[in-house]
Design a protein around this motif. Structure first.
Motif, short mmCIF file in Angstrom:
data_model
loop_
_atom_site.label_atom_id
_atom_site.label_comp_id
_atom_site.label_asym_id
_atom_site.label_seq_id
_atom_site.Cartn_x
_atom_site.Cartn_y
_atom_site.Cartn_z
N THR A 133 -9.86 4.12 3.00
CA THR A 133 -9.01 4.47 1.86
C THR A 133 -7.63 4.85 2.36
O THR A 133 -7.49 5.70 3.24
CB THR A 133 -9.62 5.65 1.07
OG1 THR A 133 -10.92 5.30 0.61
CG2 THR A 133 -8.74 6.01 -0.12
N CYS A 163 2.29 0.76 -3.35
CA CYS A 163 0.85 1.00 -3.27
C CYS A 163 0.08 0.08 -4.21
O CYS A 163 -1.04 -0.34 -3.90
CB CYS A 163 0.55 2.46 -3.59
SG CYS A 163 1.02 3.60 -2.26
N ARG A 167 -2.68 -2.40 -2.90
CA ARG A 167 -4.04 -2.32 -3.46
C ARG A 167 -4.58 -3.73 -3.73
O ARG A 167 -5.74 -4.03 -3.41
CB ARG A 167 -4.03 -1.49 -4.74
CG ARG A 167 -5.43 -1.21 -5.28
CD ARG A 167 -5.41 -0.21 -6.42
NE ARG A 167 -4.92 -0.78 -7.67
CZ ARG A 167 -3.82 -0.40 -8.30
NH1 ARG A 167 -3.05 0.56 -7.80
NH2 ARG A 167 -3.45 -0.97 -9.44
N ARG A 171 -7.89 -5.03 -1.62
CA ARG A 171 -9.14 -4.98 -2.39
C ARG A 171 -10.18 -6.01 -1.94
O ARG A 171 -11.37 -5.67 -1.82
CB ARG A 171 -8.84 -5.15 -3.88
CG ARG A 171 -10.07 -4.96 -4.77
CD ARG A 171 -9.81 -5.30 -6.23
NE ARG A 171 -8.73 -4.50 -6.79
CZ ARG A 171 -7.55 -4.99 -7.16
NH1 ARG A 171 -7.29 -6.28 -6.98
NH2 ARG A 171 -6.63 -4.21 -7.69
N ARG A 176 -9.72 0.52 -0.12
CA ARG A 176 -9.15 1.08 -1.34
C ARG A 176 -7.75 1.63 -1.08
O ARG A 176 -7.48 2.17 -0.01
CB ARG A 176 -10.03 2.20 -1.89
CG ARG A 176 -11.39 1.74 -2.40
CD ARG A 176 -12.10 2.86 -3.13
NE ARG A 176 -12.39 3.99 -2.25
CZ ARG A 176 -12.30 5.26 -2.60
NH1 ARG A 176 -11.91 5.60 -3.80
NH2 ARG A 176 -12.60 6.22 -1.74
N VAL A 177 -6.89 1.51 -2.07
CA VAL A 177 -5.56 2.12 -2.03
C VAL A 177 -5.44 3.02 -3.25
O VAL A 177 -5.63 2.57 -4.39
CB VAL A 177 -4.44 1.07 -2.01
CG1 VAL A 177 -3.07 1.76 -2.02
CG2 VAL A 177 -4.56 0.17 -0.78
N SER A 219 -7.65 4.73 -8.69
CA SER A 219 -6.57 3.91 -8.14
C SER A 219 -5.21 4.57 -8.34
O SER A 219 -4.30 4.40 -7.52
CB SER A 219 -6.58 2.53 -8.80
OG SER A 219 -6.43 2.65 -10.21
#
Length: 266
Positions: A133, A163, A167, A171, A176-177, A219
């Motif tokens: 993450t 971001c 993301r 993904r 995960r972002v 998210s």
């Protein structure tokens, strides 16, 4: 879940509160700060188990420096489960002053290029592991521009967009972002403000809610939730209403504030 968390800007404010929150939840810490000696003194004063933390000295505004800290973390502690790009600066500016363009450059170097350079060493190995993450600390100030705050507001708007782009890129590989947008938090950055700060939070309260949001896999999260409501309203507020709302609002202090320049002078 527990593991290793990597946090930049860990020597004060939000970063320090996040470090304590994760440590108390059973995580090991990789702490990044320019003031590494001060960071070690703080960890020792808190009674943190020396086996569960390590400090890396780095200047986030210098890509080579912060990227090297990330590589050192991987070599010495392993690949983190969570990387939090928290380091940021806030300096008021006035575009009528030529020298304030350097202020904008300084803010972008830390808040934007520094954030990307923080993530860079971890992206490929996290993709290979298919897990991890990356957390970018943005701000509600990234939703709309505030007078005197052009560098900071635009930098945080860029954090949100960056971001979001990252993301989508990460993904497919299981990485995960998360974007966290704080409202007003009681830190050295905000204590200089000379305007009202609704829903002001203590760093410890913010850290707890951010930890919960990151653990839940959000998210995007505005903290506190009341500022999330304000942010949604600001997004749709017509420009004329927004301008009227800010009329007479004190500007963010300039760095080395002086009198406004005369037209045509720098």
């Amino acid at each position: 879940m527990t593991g290793l968390v990597y946090i930049t800007g860990a020597s004060s404010g939000i970063g320090q509160a996040l470090a304590l929150q994760y440590y108390r939840a059973g995580w090991s810490l990789a702490l990044v700060a320019r003031r590494d000696a001060q960071m070690r003194e703080w960890a020792q004063a808190q009674g943190l188990d020396a086996a569960r933390w390590r400090v890396y000295a780095a200047d986030v505004s210098v890509p080579e420096s912060i990227a090297a800290a990330g590589r050192a973390c991987i070599a010495q502690q392993g690949l983190p489960q969570v990387v939090i790009a928290n380091a940021g600066i806030s300096i008021g500016m006035d575009s009528a002053y030529f020298e304030d363009l350097q202020v904008m450059q300084q803010v972008y170097a830390t808040n934007n290029i520094g954030l990307a350079a923080t993530f860079q060493p971890f992206i490929a190995p996290m993709r290979e592991r298919r897990g991890g993450t990356l957390v970018g600390i943005a701000s509600v100030a990234g939703i709309r521009g505030l007078p005197g705050h052009g560098a900071y507001c635009s930098s945080k708007a860029a954090v949100i967009s960056y971001c979001e782009s990252l993301r989508g890129e990460c993904r497919p590989d299981g990485v995960r972002v998360v974007t966290i947008a704080p409202g007003y938090i009681d830190t050295p950055l905000t204590r200089q403000n000379r305007y009202s700060m609704p829903f002001l939070m203590q760093p410890e309260d913010f850290a707890r809610r951010a930890f919960e949001a990151i653990s839940a896999g959000a998210s995007f999260r505005v903290i506190p939730w009341q500022m999330g409501v304000v942010a949604r309203l600001l997004r749709v507020l017509p420009n004329a209403w927004f301008d009227r709302l800010l009329a007479g609002r004190p500007r963010k202090h300039r760095q080395g504030a002086g009198h406004p320049p005369e037209a045509g002078k720098t």
